[in-house]
Design a protein around this motif. Structure first.
Motif, mmCIF file in Angstrom:
data_model
loop_
_atom_site.group_PDB
_atom_site.id
_atom_site.type_symbol
_atom_site.label_atom_id
_atom_site.label_comp_id
_atom_site.label_asym_id
_atom_site.label_seq_id
_atom_site.Cartn_x
_atom_site.Cartn_y
_atom_site.Cartn_z
ATOM 1 N N ALA A 164 0.851 -1.183 0.000
ATOM 2 C CA ALA A 164 0.000 0.000 0.000
ATOM 3 C C ALA A 164 0.893 1.241 0.000
ATOM 4 C CB ALA A 164 -0.897 0.003 1.221
ATOM 5 N N ARG A 165 0.593 2.161 -0.903
ATOM 6 C CA ARG A 165 1.356 3.395 -0.986
ATOM 7 C C ARG A 165 0.744 4.437 -0.072
ATOM 8 N NH1 ARG A 165 0.336 5.307 -6.153
ATOM 9 N NH2 ARG A 165 0.964 7.297 -5.348
ATOM 10 N N GLU A 166 1.620 5.207 0.558
ATOM 11 C CA GLU A 166 1.145 6.323 1.362
ATOM 12 C C GLU A 166 0.735 7.441 0.413
ATOM 13 O OE1 GLU A 166 2.935 9.367 4.674
ATOM 14 O OE2 GLU A 166 3.732 7.343 4.580
ATOM 15 N N PHE A 190 -0.727 15.863 -2.969
ATOM 16 C CA PHE A 190 -1.311 16.053 -4.296
ATOM 17 C C PHE A 190 -2.464 15.063 -4.514
ATOM 18 C CE2 PHE A 190 -1.389 14.972 -8.862
ATOM 19 C CZ PHE A 190 -1.771 16.201 -9.364
ATOM 20 N N GLU A 191 -2.269 13.797 -4.143
ATOM 21 C CA GLU A 191 -3.334 12.791 -4.288
ATOM 22 C C GLU A 191 -4.518 13.124 -3.386
ATOM 23 O OE1 GLU A 191 -0.824 8.806 -5.373
ATOM 24 O OE2 GLU A 191 -0.691 9.591 -3.333
ATOM 25 N N PHE A 192 -4.229 13.618 -2.193
ATOM 26 C CA PHE A 192 -5.267 14.054 -1.261
ATOM 27 C C PHE A 192 -6.105 15.161 -1.897
ATOM 28 C CE2 PHE A 192 -6.508 17.022 2.140
ATOM 29 C CZ PHE A 192 -7.257 16.189 2.959
ATOM 30 N N LEU A 193 -5.449 16.156 -2.473
ATOM 31 C CA LEU A 193 -6.165 17.280 -3.090
ATOM 32 C C LEU A 193 -6.969 16.869 -4.311
ATOM 33 C CD1 LEU A 193 -3.616 20.235 -2.840
ATOM 34 C CD2 LEU A 193 -5.695 19.844 -1.484
ATOM 35 N N GLU A 242 -13.180 12.429 6.052
ATOM 36 C CA GLU A 242 -13.052 10.989 6.268
ATOM 37 C C GLU A 242 -13.207 10.220 4.961
ATOM 38 O OE1 GLU A 242 -15.748 10.469 9.553
ATOM 39 O OE2 GLU A 242 -14.273 11.280 10.959
ATOM 40 N N SER A 243 -14.059 10.707 4.088
ATOM 41 C CA SER A 243 -14.208 10.097 2.769
ATOM 42 C C SER A 243 -12.926 10.272 1.955
ATOM 43 C CB SER A 243 -15.395 10.735 2.040
ATOM 44 O OG SER A 243 -15.459 10.290 0.723
ATOM 45 N N VAL A 244 -12.366 11.468 1.972
ATOM 46 C CA VAL A 244 -11.123 11.737 1.242
ATOM 47 C C VAL A 244 -9.973 10.904 1.815
ATOM 48 C CG1 VAL A 244 -9.393 13.525 0.735
ATOM 49 C CG2 VAL A 244 -11.817 14.013 0.424
ATOM 50 N N PHE A 245 -9.905 10.772 3.146
ATOM 51 C CA PHE A 245 -8.866 9.930 3.754
ATOM 52 C C PHE A 245 -8.946 8.518 3.192
ATOM 53 C CE2 PHE A 245 -9.156 12.509 7.966
ATOM 54 C CZ PHE A 245 -8.375 13.524 7.434
ATOM 55 N N SER A 302 -8.166 8.377 -0.800
ATOM 56 C CA SER A 302 -6.779 8.681 -1.150
ATOM 57 C C SER A 302 -5.768 7.788 -0.428
ATOM 58 C CB SER A 302 -6.474 10.146 -0.846
ATOM 59 O OG SER A 302 -6.510 10.382 0.553
ATOM 60 N N ASN A 303 -6.262 6.867 0.410
ATOM 61 C CA ASN A 303 -5.383 6.014 1.233
ATOM 62 C C ASN A 303 -4.486 6.846 2.141
ATOM 63 O OD1 ASN A 303 -6.319 3.524 0.263
ATOM 64 N ND2 ASN A 303 -5.036 3.741 -1.556
ATOM 65 N N CYS A 304 -5.026 7.909 2.678
ATOM 66 C CA CYS A 304 -4.279 8.794 3.559
ATOM 67 C C CYS A 304 -4.025 8.061 4.881
ATOM 68 C CB CYS A 304 -5.083 10.070 3.815
ATOM 69 S SG CYS A 304 -4.189 11.304 4.758
ATOM 70 N N THR A 305 -2.771 7.994 5.275
ATOM 71 C CA THR A 305 -2.430 7.303 6.511
ATOM 72 C C THR A 305 -2.817 8.157 7.711
ATOM 73 O OG1 THR A 305 -0.208 8.243 6.550
ATOM 74 C CG2 THR A 305 -0.479 6.109 5.430
#
Length: 164
Positions: A26-28, A32-35, A59-62, A65-68
């Protein structure tokens, strides 16, 4: 033949049958991916409903985007503007940016709820909820009103007279 190939793929072998596929790590997510997931901005003047929607969208964006967990507060606070940004910057000055960004998402939600969920506004929404009535047989409209995000605020900010 097609069935045997499908079986190999299901069992972890690549499509040419040469052996197991390596598991992808899994990539962090990057900022940029978050935005790219279009998080909402929050200014601090919009009220309880907008804050609740901001939490839900974050929470949806997290998730998308696979936001850690280690990046959630750092990325989310970059969407704060105006009064909310001033509030956040003053809080960061009481510690360090690293310490502020290391706090858990739940802690930031609690801080923001305490700051931006005014008791008077909560009381107004609570009264509206308790006085909600079905008009005729329009149960669908009743359910739509009851599932309004403004009512989700009660999970974050329970009534004092019901607390143990």
């Amino acid at each position: 033949m097609a069935e045997a190939k499908a079986s190999r793929v299901r069992n972890g072998y690549d499509s040419n049958g040469s052996g197991p596929r390596p598991a992808q790590a899994a990539r962090e997510c990057s900022y940029f991916e978050f935005l790219k997931c279009k998080p909402l901005d929050f200014k601090g003047t919009e009220g309880v409903i907008r804050l609740t929607r901001w939490f839900e969208k974050m929470e949806s964006v997290f998730s998308i985007s696979n936001c850690t967990a280690t990046s959630q507060v750092k990325f989310a606070t970059c969407t704060l503007q105006d009064d909310a940004l001033t509030w956040w910057n003053s809080d960061v000055k009481t510690t360090t940016p690293e310490a502020a960004h290391a706090m858990p998402w739940a802690a930031l939600k609690k801080m923001m709820t305490d700051k931006y969920c005014l008791r008077g506004e909560i009381k107004k929404i609570e009264t509206e909820m308790w006085n909600l009535k079905v008009k005729g047989t329009d149960v669908v409209a009743y359910n739509r009103t009851f599932s309004n995000p403004s009512f989700d605020v009660f999970q974050m900010y329970p009534r004092r007279d019901r607390q143990e």
